[in-house]
Design a protein around this motif. Structure first.
Motif, PDB file in Angstrom:
ATOM      1  N   LEU A 233       0.826  -1.206   0.000  1.00  0.00           N
ATOM      2  CA  LEU A 233       0.000   0.000   0.000  1.00  0.00           C
ATOM      3  C   LEU A 233       0.862   1.257   0.000  1.00  0.00           C
ATOM      4  O   LEU A 233       0.575   2.228  -0.711  1.00  0.00           O
ATOM      5  CB  LEU A 233      -0.921  -0.003   1.224  1.00  0.00           C
ATOM      6  N   THR A 234       1.926   1.239   0.784  1.00  0.00           N
ATOM      7  CA  THR A 234       2.785   2.419   0.906  1.00  0.00           C
ATOM      8  C   THR A 234       3.405   2.797  -0.428  1.00  0.00           C
ATOM      9  O   THR A 234       3.483   3.983  -0.790  1.00  0.00           O
ATOM     10  CB  THR A 234       3.887   2.161   1.951  1.00  0.00           C
ATOM     11  N   LEU A 235       3.846   1.810  -1.195  1.00  0.00           N
ATOM     12  CA  LEU A 235       4.513   2.070  -2.472  1.00  0.00           C
ATOM     13  C   LEU A 235       3.552   2.044  -3.660  1.00  0.00           C
ATOM     14  O   LEU A 235       3.993   2.175  -4.802  1.00  0.00           O
ATOM     15  CB  LEU A 235       5.627   1.050  -2.692  1.00  0.00           C
ATOM     16  N   ARG A 236       2.266   1.856  -3.380  1.00  0.00           N
ATOM     17  CA  ARG A 236       1.272   1.734  -4.453  1.00  0.00           C
ATOM     18  C   ARG A 236       1.733   0.690  -5.473  1.00  0.00           C
ATOM     19  O   ARG A 236       1.714   0.908  -6.688  1.00  0.00           O
ATOM     20  CB  ARG A 236       1.037   3.085  -5.128  1.00  0.00           C
ATOM     21  N   ALA A 237       2.114  -0.453  -4.946  1.00  0.00           N
ATOM     22  CA  ALA A 237       2.740  -1.496  -5.755  1.00  0.00           C
ATOM     23  C   ALA A 237       1.738  -2.412  -6.436  1.00  0.00           C
ATOM     24  O   ALA A 237       2.143  -3.359  -7.117  1.00  0.00           O
ATOM     25  CB  ALA A 237       3.688  -2.321  -4.884  1.00  0.00           C
ATOM     26  N   ALA A 238       0.461  -2.179  -6.259  1.00  0.00           N
ATOM     27  CA  ALA A 238      -0.583  -3.002  -6.863  1.00  0.00           C
ATOM     28  C   ALA A 238      -1.897  -2.252  -6.748  1.00  0.00           C
ATOM     29  O   ALA A 238      -1.963  -1.172  -6.150  1.00  0.00           O
ATOM     30  CB  ALA A 238      -0.675  -4.362  -6.175  1.00  0.00           C
ATOM     31  N   ARG A 239      -2.945  -2.846  -7.326  1.00  0.00           N
ATOM     32  CA  ARG A 239      -4.285  -2.273  -7.180  1.00  0.00           C
ATOM     33  C   ARG A 239      -5.323  -3.336  -6.797  1.00  0.00           C
ATOM     34  O   ARG A 239      -6.492  -3.028  -6.683  1.00  0.00           O
ATOM     35  CB  ARG A 239      -4.727  -1.570  -8.472  1.00  0.00           C
ATOM     36  N   VAL A 240      -4.854  -4.574  -6.636  1.00  0.00           N
ATOM     37  CA  VAL A 240      -5.760  -5.661  -6.274  1.00  0.00           C
ATOM     38  C   VAL A 240      -5.114  -6.509  -5.182  1.00  0.00           C
ATOM     39  O   VAL A 240      -3.931  -6.839  -5.254  1.00  0.00           O
ATOM     40  CB  VAL A 240      -6.089  -6.555  -7.486  1.00  0.00           C
ATOM     41  N   LEU A 241      -5.913  -6.859  -4.189  1.00  0.00           N
ATOM     42  CA  LEU A 241      -5.495  -7.824  -3.169  1.00  0.00           C
ATOM     43  C   LEU A 241      -6.090  -9.171  -3.521  1.00  0.00           C
ATOM     44  O   LEU A 241      -7.309  -9.318  -3.640  1.00  0.00           O
ATOM     45  CB  LEU A 241      -5.973  -7.395  -1.785  1.00  0.00           C
ATOM     46  N   LEU A 242      -5.230 -10.173  -3.702  1.00  0.00           N
ATOM     47  CA  LEU A 242      -5.678 -11.552  -3.862  1.00  0.00           C
ATOM     48  C   LEU A 242      -5.758 -12.140  -2.456  1.00  0.00           C
ATOM     49  O   LEU A 242      -4.740 -12.448  -1.839  1.00  0.00           O
ATOM     50  CB  LEU A 242      -4.711 -12.349  -4.731  1.00  0.00           C
TER      51      LEU A 242
END
Length: 334
Positions: A220-229
């Motif tokens: 979340l901190t690095l905005r490393a994705a947009r979906v949580l599996l």
């Protein structure tokens, strides 16, 4: 207030597919009410550890809520939730905050011998009612099969799952031109910076799998994705899975629940978690073989839709205990 009078633990080997193992926990209270839980692919030491400690942890102990008990094992936590909600006559989905009666499902397709064969398998699933397909991809099996499926089905919603097998992003970036909605688990777990770099380059949403809310915070901190599996059985407790859901939803992420393995109990818990309001993507509980399940009704999709059991308390399924005993390789009662 629950008070457990008997604990049973089974180690079972599923008869079909890869013959994977599950650990099943059955709790019985003084009124004869039961609760069941399942852990997938348990550590070999877990059975003996529970045999030594579980009776002292639960038998004769009063507790108000599953969260009041010390964390011991996902199967134990699930069984406590199942017992607690059955005693109150409420579905597990409602007890943890779910608000849906049915879920859209994705179907997962493994690599094939050719792209043509894969397209034929996609056709079978589309004809069966699925509008969302997840393709497992690996280095060397990615762009060509995805291109073939997209050419055959221009409007089909597609996701790809790298299974953590990639070490660079070249082919993954190339997949973005074929209208892929989500790129799941492209890199090794914990490689936050590589995920962040990929997300910056593609319009598809990158999906990451974590085992705790704290681990999610790094992404979340690095905005490393947009979906949580979100795989509920990967967390020590259902409350931990709900906590990760809440953080991802608050950050504006989409969430996909996954859990297509096991004997049925873990799938049922996955469906309950998938009914939470932040789980916006089709759930994945369709991995075969369904014949491994020891629950009635079986957990799975019908025409691409999964029902959330809301007329039965707890996990919402009846356990075939005779079959459990037949499949058991180890068992103890305390």
């Amino acid at each position: 207030m629950p008070r457990v009078r008997e604990v049973e633990v089974y180690r079972i080997v599923l008869p079909f597919g890869r013959r994977s193992e599950s650990l099943l926990v059955k709790l019985t209270d003084y009124a004869g009410m039961t609760g069941w839980g399942e852990a997938l692919a348990p550590d070999p030491k877990t059975f003996s550890r529970l045999e030594e400690t579980l009776g002292a942890l639960l038998i004769g102990v009063d507790w108000e809520h599953p969260d009041a008990l010390p964390a011991s094992d996902p199967a134990v936590d699930m069984a406590c939730w199942d017992l607690w909600t059955r005693m109150r006559g409420v579905p597990l989905a409602h007890a943890i905050g779910g608000d849906r009666t049915s879920l859209m499902a994705t179907v997962r397709l493994t690599p094939d011998t050719s792209a043509e064969n894969l397209v034929a398998r996609v056709n079978q699933q589309v004809c069966a009612g699925y509008g969302h397909v997840t393709l497992d991809v690996r280095p060397g099996w990615d762009v060509e099969p995805v291109r073939a499926v997209r050419q055959a089905y221009p409007a089909l919603t597609l996701a790809v799952d790298g299974g953590g097998s990639y070490t660079d992003d070249v082919q993954l970036v190339a997949l973005d031109s074929y209208g892929v909605e989500v790129i799941e688990r492209p890199f090794a777990v914990g490689d936050v910076y590589r995920h962040a770099a990929l997300q910056d380059q593609v319009s598809a949403a990158v999906a990451v799998e974590v085992r705790s809310a704290a681990e999610l915070d790094d992404y979340l901190t690095l905005r490393a994705a947009r979906v949580l599996l979100l795989r509920p059985t990967a967390f020590p407790s259902l409350t931990g899975a709900r906590r990760a859901h809440d953080r991802a939803a608050a950050a504006g992420w989409d969430i996909q629940c996954a859990g297509g393995q096991g004997a049925g109990l873990a799938r049922a818990a996955t469906v309950a978690v998938a009914s939470l309001p932040g789980c916006t993507l089709p759930c994945d509980v369709t991995q075969p073989p369904r014949a491994n399940q020891i629950v009635t009704p079986i957990v799975g999709a019908n025409a691409g839709v999964v029902a959330v059991p809301l007329t039965q308390p707890g996990l919402g399924h009846t356990i075939d205990e005779a079959r459990v005993r037949r499949l058991a390789k180890d068992h103890f009662r305390a």
